[in-house]
Design a protein around this motif. Structure first.
Motif, PDB file in Angstrom:
ATOM      1  N   GLN A  62       1.148 -19.156   6.775  1.00 17.01           N
ATOM      2  CA  GLN A  62       2.222 -20.090   6.438  1.00 17.01           C
ATOM      3  C   GLN A  62       1.726 -21.193   5.500  1.00 17.01           C
ATOM      4  OE1 GLN A  62       5.384 -19.669   7.873  1.00 17.01           O
ATOM      5  NE2 GLN A  62       4.505 -17.802   8.700  1.00 17.01           N
ATOM      6  N   PRO A  75       2.481 -21.056  -3.444  1.00 18.84           N
ATOM      7  CA  PRO A  75       3.116 -19.732  -3.413  1.00 18.84           C
ATOM      8  C   PRO A  75       2.508 -18.724  -4.394  1.00 18.84           C
ATOM      9  CG  PRO A  75       4.773 -21.453  -3.318  1.00 18.84           C
ATOM     10  CD  PRO A  75       3.466 -22.142  -3.591  1.00 18.84           C
ATOM     11  N   LEU A  95      10.242 -17.595  -5.119  1.00 25.99           N
ATOM     12  CA  LEU A  95       9.711 -18.133  -3.870  1.00 25.99           C
ATOM     13  C   LEU A  95       9.580 -19.650  -3.936  1.00 25.99           C
ATOM     14  CD1 LEU A  95       6.951 -15.557  -2.837  1.00 25.99           C
ATOM     15  CD2 LEU A  95       9.060 -16.073  -1.610  1.00 25.99           C
ATOM     16  N   THR A 139      11.951 -21.797  -1.357  1.00 27.51           N
ATOM     17  CA  THR A 139      11.240 -22.374  -0.202  1.00 27.51           C
ATOM     18  C   THR A 139      10.829 -23.826  -0.402  1.00 27.51           C
ATOM     19  OG1 THR A 139       9.099 -21.556  -1.010  1.00 27.51           O
ATOM     20  CG2 THR A 139      10.350 -20.112   0.455  1.00 27.51           C
ATOM     21  N   THR A 142      10.166  -9.670  -2.389  1.00 25.67           N
ATOM     22  CA  THR A 142      10.049 -10.461  -1.167  1.00 25.67           C
ATOM     23  C   THR A 142       9.823  -9.592   0.061  1.00 25.67           C
ATOM     24  OG1 THR A 142      11.517 -12.142  -2.122  1.00 25.67           O
ATOM     25  CG2 THR A 142      11.153 -12.224   0.238  1.00 25.67           C
ATOM     26  N   ILE A 184      10.666 -17.171   5.192  1.00 21.17           N
ATOM     27  CA  ILE A 184      10.541 -17.047   3.737  1.00 21.17           C
ATOM     28  C   ILE A 184      11.610 -16.112   3.196  1.00 21.17           C
ATOM     29  CG2 ILE A 184       9.038 -16.193   1.884  1.00 21.17           C
ATOM     30  CD1 ILE A 184       6.667 -17.162   3.497  1.00 21.17           C
TER      31      ILE A 184
END
Length: 480
Positions: free
Chosen positions: A112, A119, A181, A185, A372, A425
């Motif tokens: 995480q 990312p 991403l 996020t 993803t 995510i």
């Protein structure tokens, strides 16, 4: 899982600071979304069959949890009583596997942090580190020595080679993956950390509990015990799938509200509403999505292998494609966004979201090429490999006879814990796509998706031109 107040890509993100309020569809109100303690805004009249199916699957979930818990308790007690008479060593079997379960939770939390703080590096690390870890598991199994162990180890090595080839093949798509991403996020909903941490904790505790039952069945090793182990593993897989999708529905609901309406929603509040009201739909989705993904993947493989000019092969591939497109309409991950947002049944939510995605030119193809899902899958494989190596090396040093089974159990459990950990995510990305499909012109979205669609269309046009030129060359050769 610490959540930073800034992100390296935050300068490109406009979605958290809405400048204009886009028109809202009649069925969606920002005020309704902010009612975090109540039930989600109801969809249109739900059919009796829909309500019954949701209640049925909810009942199946809690019934199987109860029955599996009783089975695990009985197997554990019986295994401890009969361990000495069957030459089973609990002190050599349980500690490595339970330690690997704990390691899977720690590894998931560490993953995480990598994804949140950087990312792009996390994406590259996933696609290049996973084959190395998978290959290491294969080598460990080969070192155990028996023919069966070597055969399974060879499968892991082959899987690692396939991952490496896939990583090379998708390299051109990594840049877009980094961008989507980072956009989806950045600045996650408040209390996302608590939701993800609780999900990981529950998955680790539940997995550790099932391990005791697997150990109890292993102590006697009868044919009936093999059946019990299979039932426990199936229960683990489905329960973890439900837990992952509970988190996915909750986080995607909170993110959708932000992307679509510029409103902030507390992730913990969305999580409580999801657990209280939406378990039935989530259980249906947790059953349908893996089956449909497997069928669709098989159909795509058949289509790739049938790249022949033979008319029968072509018509068969076209028929398979039609089936795949029909299936994905009624069971896709994007449906979880509308399940959480509008309290729809899963099939209805999947159908509505997919129709909306198709209405935006090029968006369906973009989602099909999105990495993803592959990223989450390979990340979970990495967590499973780390867990497997922990247990496998430990058992190999203290009791070689248990090495194969403990290594495989650790890999399976680590994989599912990793999937649960990374669900948030995928939820953020899905919410971004669904919100974009409903209002592509919103000022909350930048040019990332339109630019990617344009790029894919250009590449497709070039590929079609090359195929046309090759066809003409073949015709000229035949005429000669």
């Amino acid at each position: 899982m610490p959540i930073p107040t800034s992100n390296g890509h935050a300068s490109r993100v406009q979605i958290q600071e809405p400048r204009t309020r886009s028109p809202l569809p009649p069925s969606s109100s920002p005020i309704a979304f902010k009612e975090q303690q109540g039930r989600p805004p109801p969809a249109a009249q739900q059919t009796i069959a829909g309500k019954l199916s949701r209640n049925l699957f909810k009942g199946i979930l809690f019934s199987q949890l109860t029955l599996i818990s009783l089975l695990v308790i009985v197997l554990t007690i019986r295994g401890l009583i009969l361990a000495s008479s069957h030459h089973f060593h609990p002190k050599k079997w349980y500690p490595p596997l339970l330690a690997s379960v704990a390691v899977s939770g720690v590894a998931s939390l560490a993953w995480q942090c990598i994804f949140i703080y950087n990312p792009p590096r996390a994406v590259k690390a996933t696609f290049w580190l996973t084959p190395i870890l998978t290959c290491s598991v294969g080598i460990l199994l080969v070192l155990i020595g028996s023919a069966v162990d070597a055969g399974i180890g060879a499968v892991f090595v082959l899987f690692a080679i396939t991952q490496s080839l896939y990583g090379c093949w998708i390299t051109p798509r990594l840049e877009y993956t980094d961008k989507i991403l980072s956009l989806s996020t950045a600045f996650p909903p408040a209390r996302t950390r608590e939701v993800v941490s609780l999900s990981i904790l529950v998955s680790v505790v539940y997995s550790g509990f099932l391990v005791t039952g697997i150990g109890g069945a292993t102590s006697t090793r009868t044919n009936l015990d093999l059946l019990f182990v299979s039932v426990i593993l199936i229960s683990l897989a489905w329960t973890m799938q439900v837990l992952k999708n509970v988190q996915q529905v909750a986080i995607s609901r909170a993110r959708y509200v932000n992307f679509a309406h510029g409103e902030d929603m507390d992730a913990w509040g969305a999580f409580r509403v999801t657990v209280k009201h939406l378990i039935g739909s989530i259980c249906i989705g947790s059953t349908l999505v893996p089956i449909i993904v497997l069928i669709r993947g098989s159909i795509r493989s058949v289509n790739l292998m049938s790249g022949s000019s033979d008319e029968v092969m072509y018509s068969g591939a076209d028929c398979f494609s039609t089936i795949a497109n029909k299936l994905i309409t009624y069971g896709n991950r994007c449906g979880f966004v509308h399940v959480g947002t509008y309290d729809k049944g899963f099939v209805e939510a999947s159908s509505d979201t997919w129709k909306k995605l198709r209405s935006t030119v090029g968006l369906e193809k973009l989602i099909d090429s999105d990495l993803t899902s592959s990223l989450c899958f390979l990340s979970a494989v990495s967590v499973g490999a780390v867990s497997s190596l922990t247990a496998g090396i430990w058992v190999l040093l203290i009791h070689k006879d248990y090495a194969l089974e403990v290594t495989l159990y650790a890999f399976i459990i680590g994989y599912f814990v990793g999937r649960v950990a990374l669900a948030w995510i995928q939820a953020c990305v899905l919410a971004y796509y669904v919100a974009y499909s409903e209002d592509p012109q919103s000022m909350r979205f930048d040019g990332t998706i339109p630019n990617r669609i344009q790029r894919l269309q250009l590449l497709s046009a070039r590929r079609d031109n090359r195929e046309l030129e090759v066809g003409r060359d073949r015709d000229d050769t035949d005429n000669c």
